[in-house]
Every structure is written in C-alpha cells, then in structure tokens.
Design a protein around this motif. Structure first.
Motif, PDB file in Angstrom:
ATOM      1  N   PRO A   1       0.792  -1.240   0.000  1.00 38.77           N
ATOM      2  CA  PRO A   1       0.000   0.000   0.000  1.00 38.77           C
ATOM      3  C   PRO A   1       0.820   1.284   0.000  1.00 38.77           C
ATOM      4  N   TYR A   2       2.113   1.194   0.293  1.00 34.15           N
ATOM      5  CA  TYR A   2       2.950   2.399   0.335  1.00 34.15           C
ATOM      6  C   TYR A   2       3.561   2.596  -1.060  1.00 34.15           C
ATOM      7  N   THR A   3       3.235   3.711  -1.687  1.00 30.45           N
ATOM      8  CA  THR A   3       3.603   3.879  -3.092  1.00 30.45           C
ATOM      9  C   THR A   3       4.221   5.246  -3.368  1.00 30.45           C
ATOM     10  N   CYS A   4       4.892   5.323  -4.516  1.00 29.88           N
ATOM     11  CA  CYS A   4       5.438   6.581  -5.028  1.00 29.88           C
ATOM     12  C   CYS A   4       5.589   6.407  -6.536  1.00 29.88           C
ATOM     13  N   HIS A   5       4.672   6.989  -7.304  1.00 30.55           N
ATOM     14  CA  HIS A   5       4.610   6.726  -8.737  1.00 30.55           C
ATOM     15  C   HIS A   5       4.897   7.977  -9.564  1.00 30.55           C
ATOM     16  N   GLU A   6       5.509   7.755 -10.704  1.00 30.61           N
ATOM     17  CA  GLU A   6       5.703   8.814 -11.691  1.00 30.61           C
ATOM     18  C   GLU A   6       5.562   8.188 -13.088  1.00 30.61           C
ATOM     19  N   PRO A   7       4.331   7.825 -13.488  1.00 36.86           N
ATOM     20  CA  PRO A   7       4.141   7.251 -14.828  1.00 36.86           C
ATOM     21  C   PRO A   7       4.365   8.321 -15.898  1.00 36.86           C
ATOM     22  N   LEU A   8       5.106   7.969 -16.930  1.00 37.86           N
ATOM     23  CA  LEU A   8       5.412   8.904 -18.012  1.00 37.86           C
ATOM     24  C   LEU A   8       5.265   8.207 -19.358  1.00 37.86           C
ATOM     25  N   GLU A   9       5.112   9.003 -20.401  1.00 35.23           N
ATOM     26  CA  GLU A   9       4.964   8.458 -21.758  1.00 35.23           C
ATOM     27  C   GLU A   9       6.290   8.402 -22.515  1.00 35.23           C
TER      28      GLU A   9
ATOM     29  N   PHE B   1       6.277   0.366  -5.312  1.00 34.50           N
ATOM     30  CA  PHE B   1       5.332  -0.241  -4.376  1.00 34.50           C
ATOM     31  C   PHE B   1       6.111  -0.823  -3.190  1.00 34.50           C
ATOM     32  N   SER B   2       5.584  -0.633  -1.981  1.00 32.41           N
ATOM     33  CA  SER B   2       6.232  -1.183  -0.796  1.00 32.41           C
ATOM     34  C   SER B   2       5.210  -1.786   0.153  1.00 32.41           C
TER      35      SER B   2
ATOM     36  N   GLU C   1       9.222   9.846   3.827  1.00 35.43           N
ATOM     37  CA  GLU C   1       9.611  10.879   2.863  1.00 35.43           C
ATOM     38  C   GLU C   1       9.849  10.331   1.456  1.00 35.43           C
ATOM     39  N   PRO C   2       8.940   9.527   0.921  1.00 35.21           N
ATOM     40  CA  PRO C   2       9.124   9.078  -0.472  1.00 35.21           C
ATOM     41  C   PRO C   2       8.896  10.242  -1.429  1.00 35.21           C
TER      42      PRO C   2
ATOM     43  N   ILE D   1      13.649   7.763  -7.822  1.00 33.46           N
ATOM     44  CA  ILE D   1      12.881   7.597  -6.583  1.00 33.46           C
ATOM     45  C   ILE D   1      13.830   7.644  -5.391  1.00 33.46           C
ATOM     46  N   HIS D   2      13.422   8.385  -4.370  1.00 33.16           N
ATOM     47  CA  HIS D   2      14.207   8.509  -3.147  1.00 33.16           C
ATOM     48  C   HIS D   2      13.264   8.290  -1.962  1.00 33.16           C
TER      49      HIS D   2
END
Length: 387
Positions: free
Chosen positions: A163-171, A179-180, A186-187, A200-201
């Motif tokens: 449930p812990y996420t940090c996304h940057e979808p790009l084309e 996903f964690s 601080e994601p 990602i940091h």
C-alpha cells in the motif's frame, strides 16, 4: 563463372578470421580511452561476446595455419592478450572469486528486506504476465521502470499488498512505479539531472526493527544514438547518488536499470566512491538484458548495498514479455559485520573523488547546453510560425 581453387578459399578464410580478430582487439581497446561517446562506451557491454569471438578467431587462425606467418603470430598474440584482459574484467562476476557481500547469517523475517527491479518495456502489453511473475516472487519493495499510465493500471493490484507507493508514470519510456509492503518515510520523485528522467528517493523501515534504510531507484538514459549520444549524464546521475551516499553514514541500497554493466569503469568508480557492495561479485552475472537473445546478454539491472547488509538470496526472475528479465534480491541487515564487509568494498582514492566531481560537473554542463539548444530551437520555430 570464375574457377576458384582451394587456395582462394583458404586465403579468403584467413582474411575473414583476421578481420574478426582485429575487430575483437579494437572493441577491447576502445573502452580504455574512457571517452564518453556512445560508440565507444557501447563496447563496455559485450565483454562475454568479445571473449567468444576472440577464442573462435584464435581457434580458426590455428586451424588455417595463420601462425606460419609473422602477422598471423602477431594476431594470435593480440588475441591471447585480448581474451586474458576480458576474462580479467568478468571473472569477478563468477563463483570463482570471493563474494564481496557475504551470505546472510541472521534468521528472518526480522531485519530482512527483499526488493525487485522490473523493466517492463513500455510497449510490452503482457501486463498480466508481469504482474503474476512479481506476485509469485512477492518482494517487500518493487520498482517497475519504463511505465506509463497503462502499466500503472496493470500493476495497480499490487497496492492491495503493497500500500505504500510513489509513482511517476510517463509516456517517454522513463516512468517509474514504486510499491512497498513496508512503511516509507519521505518518499519522493526527483529529477537529479535530466528534466525528463525521474528517480525515486525514500526510506523504508526494516521489518521487526526501528531501522530505516535509504533507497535510491534509478533509470538513467543509455549511451545510444536514439537516447543520448554520450554517457555523460548517465555517469553523472549515478555518481551524484554515490557522492550523496558517501556523505551519509546510514544503511543504503541503490537499485534500478542503470543502463550500464557492472564491469564498466563508471560502475566501478561509483562503487569506490559510494562504498557500496555488488552482490553479483562472487555469485554470478545474472544477465538481465536482452531477454530475447540468449547470446547477446549482459547485466544492466542492478542492486548495490551498503556493508550493513549480507545477501540471503539473489535471482533473475522469469520472462515478463520485456527485453529485460526482472531481478530480485533478499538482504539481511547485519550491522555487526559492517566493519568486516567494509574491507571487501573497493576503496576510492583522491583521483577517484576528483574524477567523480569532474563527471558530475560535465553532466550538468551538458544538460545546460541541451536546454539552451532546445530553447533556441523552440524560439526559431515560433518565429517561423509567426511569419
């Protein structure tokens, strides 16, 4: 029709073998220049393939009796040196040497962390296959690269267990999904150098402990005609992270599709500057690219760990429809062994630190030049349209 006798074919065979041998020698010498042009840096990758061509050329040269001539003897000598040098560069990534990161001794699951890196190939539409492979591995942390909105939709079921996420979808084929299963602190997404290449940091909490591990997820551009004409910005991005790790004394892991092989000069410089360990050393190459061509494979997807960690397991995962295989690793947090493992780390000297700073500065300079060029091009296009 010309009447070719046996001597013609023998001579032609000798010239072909000679050309292949010379090509293998040149492909070995070019990367020693340490130039950043893509057509030089590309020869960092196929060391195993160069060894194969070298040995085949040497065997054919002997069979065709090239050693009977002075130039043939010279060629055989050069091929011997070439094969020896290339073997010297790749042998560390085999079980023939001591493991740089030792095998785990701490029982899990407390203090254990598993991570997977998966380059999905943005235009690959086998989302269900990729999802099933990752779910079967079931790592604590998952990073998928080359991901757009379609891939986010395909992998969204992972959020039920992670449930812990940090996304940057790009084309642009440089999107990232993260996903964690474990809590994150601080994601964030950062554009370290290139304004269209995210990274990602985050910090992730180790299970059953109060320890937080710093994670860096990277996917820089490769040196290739259609991507980047030099390796300058790729090298600079990796070394920026390496310098940041050097300045912070905390458990750290860097993982992703680095678009570089472990045995390149830049990867080795990164390990020396950061003090991180390569779990492949002493275990095996685990080549992840190209998934479709068995004879044209090398390790592009990596996980580097600080000496606080030992390795419980590392494996290449099954095919997911991409040109990359995913890679999965489980590490064990064993800080009592940190001092011992630091002895296994490659050590940086003053020249290494100076080179790293120079490469980072060149990376920023190249990005500024490209931005200025793009601005001029846009302004010129606007002027043309206004007339």
């Amino acid at each position: 029709m010309p009447d070719f006798d046996a001597s013609f074919f023998l001579q032609a065979g000798r010239w072909i073998v000679g050309a292949l041998g010379v090509a293998a020698v040149v492909a070995t010498l070019l990367p020693l220049l340490k130039q950043e042009a893509w057509w030089i840096r590309v020869f960092d990758f196929p060391r195993l393939q160069i060894i194969g061509v070298t040995l085949l050329s040497a065997g054919a040269a002997v069979a065709l009796q090239l050693h009977a001539s002075t130039w043939g003897l010279g060629l055989l000598g050069a091929l011997g040196l070439t094969a020896g040098y290339q073997l010297f560069r790749v042998v560390p990534y085999t079980p023939l040497v001591r493991k740089q990161a030792a095998d785990a001794t701490r029982p899990g699951p407390d203090g254990h962390l598993s991570l997977a890196v998966m380059n999905v190939l943005q235009f690959n539409k086998q989302g269900g296959l990729a999802l099933s492979v990752i779910q079967a591995c079931d790592p604590d942390v998952i990073m998928a690269v080359e991901t757009d909105q379609w891939w986010l939709d395909q992998l969204k079921p992972l959020e039920k267990t992670h449930p812990y996420t940090c996304h940057e979808p790009l084309e642009n084929t440089y999107g990232l999904l993260f996903f964690s299963r474990l809590p994150l602190r601080e994601p964030r997404i950062e554009y370290l150098l290139d304004d269209d290449i995210p990274s990602i940091h985050a910090h992730v909490q180790l299970p059953g402990t109060d320890t937080w591990v710093r994670l860096y997820g990277l996917h820089p551009k490769p040196p290739a005609p259609a991507e980047s004409k030099t390796s300058t910005k790729r090298d600079a991005e990796l070394l920026l992270v390496g310098k940041a790790i050097e300045e912070k004394d905390e458990p750290s892991i860097v993982f992703g599709d680095m678009n570089d092989v472990a045995w390149s000069h830049t990867s080795e410089l990164f390990r020396r500057v950061s003090g991180l360990l390569d779990p492949r050393v002493g275990r095996g190459m685990l080549p992840t690219f190209h998934a479709d061509y068995r004879l044209l494979r090398w390790p592009l997807d990596h996980v580097f760990i600080s000496p606080d960690f030992k390795v419980a397991n590392i494996e290449r995962l099954p095919y997911v429809g991409s040109d990359h295989f995913p890679i999965c690793i489980k590490v064990s947090y064993e800080p009592h062994a940190k001092a011992e493992q630091e002895q296994n780390a490659e050590q940086a000297d003053a020249e290494d630190h100076e080179e790293a700073v120079e490469k980072i500065e060149k990376g920023f300079a190249e990005e500024e030049q490209q931005e200025a060029h793009e601005s001029r091009t846009t302004a010129e296009a606007v002027v043309k349209l206004s007339h």
